[in-house]
Design an enzyme around this catalytic site. Structure first.
Site, PDB file in Angstrom:
ATOM      1  N   GLU A 279       0.841  -1.221   0.000  1.00 17.61           N
ATOM      2  CA  GLU A 279       0.000   0.000   0.000  1.00 17.61           C
ATOM      3  C   GLU A 279       0.866   1.257   0.000  1.00 17.61           C
ATOM      4  O   GLU A 279       0.553   2.231  -0.683  1.00 17.61           O
ATOM      5  CB  GLU A 279      -0.950   0.009   1.199  1.00 17.61           C
ATOM      6  CG  GLU A 279      -1.945  -1.163   1.254  1.00 17.61           C
ATOM      7  CD  GLU A 279      -2.775  -1.316  -0.003  1.00 17.61           C
ATOM      8  OE1 GLU A 279      -3.013  -0.319  -0.701  1.00 17.61           O
ATOM      9  OE2 GLU A 279      -3.173  -2.465  -0.304  1.00 17.61           O
ATOM     10  N   ASP A 360       3.630  -4.235  -5.818  1.00 13.97           N
ATOM     11  CA  ASP A 360       4.222  -5.514  -5.394  1.00 13.97           C
ATOM     12  C   ASP A 360       5.746  -5.427  -5.427  1.00 13.97           C
ATOM     13  O   ASP A 360       6.429  -5.853  -4.494  1.00 13.97           O
ATOM     14  CB  ASP A 360       3.782  -6.660  -6.321  1.00 13.97           C
ATOM     15  CG  ASP A 360       2.351  -7.114  -6.047  1.00 13.97           C
ATOM     16  OD1 ASP A 360       1.771  -6.688  -5.021  1.00 13.97           O
ATOM     17  OD2 ASP A 360       1.806  -7.898  -6.858  1.00 13.97           O
TER      18      ASP A 360
HETATM   19 ZN   LIG Z   1      -2.696  -2.649  -4.594  1.00 12.82          ZN
END
Ligand SMILES: [Zn+2]
Length: 413
Positions: A279, A360
Site C-alpha cells: 500500500e 508488489d
Molecule cells: Zn494494490
C-alpha cells in the site's frame, strides 16, 4: 445530420442488447475456463478441497449474476420500448413545474423503484450466497442501516450534483461543461481527501493500531521508507464480511492506509507488514495522484460529449417524452455513452493492474517478496478468489492481476 426519435431509440436498444450479450458471453467464458483440478504446486497452498469450494462459489455467483442481469436487461428494454421513462416524466410534469425539482423527483423515483425491485436479489446475495460460503457477517440491522445511510449520501451528493448540473445548463447552455468540469474536479479531489474522515466513518469504525508486536514492526518499517505511522488505521471489516482487504486512500496530509481487522486476524506480522508495504508502494509511486488526473480527464471528456446532446428534443422524444427534458436526455446519454465509458474504464483497469505490479515490486524491494507472496496466497484462499479467470474476462473486468500472475512476478529472480 439529424436523427429522428425512432432512430435514436433503435440505437439505444441495440446498445443495451449488445452490452447484455457481450457481458453474458464474458461471464460464460470465464465460468468455462475453470479447470477441475489444480497442479500440485498450487495445491501446496490452495488445498484441493478449498479449491473445489471456490469453484462452487464462483458458479453460484455467476449463475446468480445471470439471473440479476437478465432481470435488469428485460426491465430496461421494456421501459425503453414502451416509453416508460417518458411516461414517468409526463406524470410528474403537471405536478412539478420547476425543472430542477422535476429532475430530482424523476431520478429519485427511478432510484427507489429500482432498489425495491432488486431488493430480493440483494438479500439473496448477502444472506444466502455469502452466508453459505461462510463470508456473511452482516446483520439485518446493519443491512437496513447501510441502506438508509446510502440513501442519505446518494440524495445529498447525487441530488446536489444533478441540481447544479441542470442549473448550469439552464444558465449557460451547451458551454456548461467547462465550468462543471472545474467544479467536478474540485469535488472529486475533496471526496478523495475526505473519504476516510467523512464517508467511511458513516459505515465503519476506524481505529489507530494497537500497541504490540505488529505496531512495533510497522513502526520500524515506516521509519525506513518515511511513511508516518499515524496514518495507519484498522477498520472493522468483520462487521459485514469475513473477507479481508487493505487499501490506500487520500491525498497529501489526509493519506491513510487502512487494514481490515479480518486481515490482521488471519495473517502473521511479516505478512501484514508486506501488505502495508504494498500500500505504501501505491503512495510512493504516485498512483493516487495519477489516478485522480485520469479520472478528471475522463469527466471532462464525458461532459463535453454530454454537451452535444443534452438539450436535444429528439433524444427526449426517443425515450417517450412529450417535450425536451434535460433529465430524459441525461438518462439517454448514460446509455448511449456506455460503450465509450466501457472503453475508458478499460484503460483505467489496465492502468490499475500495472500499478499493482509496481506496488508488489516496491514491497519486495523495501520489505520482503516471500512475505508478500505468502500474504497474497492466504488472502486468495480465505476470500475463495478465482485462480483461473479467463484472460478476456480479466482484460475487461479486473482491477488487480490474477493471483498466479502476481506470484510469478514476485517469485522470479
Ligand atoms: Zn494494490
Amino acid at each position: 445530420m439529424v436523427f429522428t426519435p425512432q432512430t435514436i431509440l433503435t440505437i439505444i436498444l441495440l446498445l443495451v442488447v449488445a452490452g447484455f450479450v457481450f457481458d453474458t458471453f464474458l461471464s460464460w467464458l470465464n465460468l468455462r475456463s475453470q479447470p477441475d483440478d489444480i497442479p500440485d504446486s498450487v495445491a501446496a497452498f490452495y488445498d484441493r478441497e478449498k479449491y473445489r469450494k471456490s469453484l462452487e462459489y464462483h458458479r453460484h455467483r455467476t449463475n446468480f449474476s445471470f439471473v440479476t442481469s437478465t432481470f435488469s436487461f428485460l426491465l430496461s428494454v421494456a421501459m425503453l420500448y414502451f416509453g416508460g421513462f417518458g411516461l414517468l416524466d409526463s406524470w410528474l410534469r403537471p405536478v412539478i413545474d420547476n425543472e430542477i425539482l422535476l429532475a430530482l423527483v424523476f431520478f429519485g423515483v427511478l432510484a427507489i423503484a429500482s432498489d425495491i425491485l432488486t431488493l430480493p436479489f440483494q438479500l439473496y446475495s448477502t444472506f444466502v450466497i455469502e452466508e453459505k460460503y461462510g463470508f456473511n457477517k452482516t446483520t439485518i440491522r446493519t443491512f437496513i442501516g447501510d441502506k438508509l445511510k446510502g440513501y442519505a449520501v446518494g440524495a445529498i451528493l447525487g441530488g446536489g450534483l444533478i441540481s447544479l448540473l441542470i442549473y448550469l445548463i439552464q444558465l449557460i447552455g451547451p458551454d456548461f461543461w467547462i465550468l462543471f468540469s472545474l467544479l467536478a474536479a474540485i469535488l472529486i479531489l475533496l471526496i478523495n481527501m475526505f473519504y476516510t474522515t467523512i464517508f467511511l466513518p458513516l459505515f465503519n469504525k476506524l481505529t489507530p493500531l494497537e500497541d504490540g508486536e505488529l505496531k512495533t514492526k510497522i513502526e520500524s518499517f515506516s521509519k525506513t521508507v518515511g511513511f508516518p505511522l499515524d496514518n495507519v488505521f484498522v477498520m472493522d471489516g468483520s462487521k459485514r464480511s469475513n473477507k479481508a482487504n487493505a487499501f490506500f486512500s487520500g491525498i497529501g496530509r489526509k493519506k491513510k492506509i487502512v487494514l481490515y481487522d479480518t486481515l490482521i486476524a488471519n495473517h502473521n506480522t511479516d505478512e501484514l507488514v508486506a501488505v502495508l508495504a504494498h500500500e505504501v508502494g501505491h503512495y510512493k509511486k504516485k498512483h493516487i495522484i495519477f489516478g485522480y488526473i485520469l479520472s478528471v480527464v475522463q469527466v471532462v471528456f464525458t461532459l463535453f460529449i454530454l454537451s452535444l446532446m443534452v438539450q436535444s428534443e429528439n433524444v427526449s422524444l426517443a425515450l417517450g417524452g412529450t417535450q425536451s427534458a434535460i433529465h430524459l436526455n441525461l438518462l439517454a446519454f448514460g446509455i448511449l455513452f456506455s460503450p465509450i465509458s466501457g472503453l475508458t474504464g478499460l484503460f483505467m483497469s489496465m492502468y490499475s493492474r500495472r500499478n499493482e505490479f509496481e506496488a508488489d515490486a516496491y514491497a519486495k524491494e523495501t520489505f520482503s517478496g516471500p512475505a508478500l507472496a505468502s500474504a497474497l496466497k492466504k488472502l486468495s484462499v480465505d476470500n475463495l478468489s478465482d485462480l483461473y479467470p479467463h484472460p478476456l474476462y480479466v482484460f475487461f473486468h479486473y482491477s488487480h492481476p490474477p493471483l498466479l500472475k502476481r506470484l510469478a512476478v514476485i517469485e522470479q529472480s
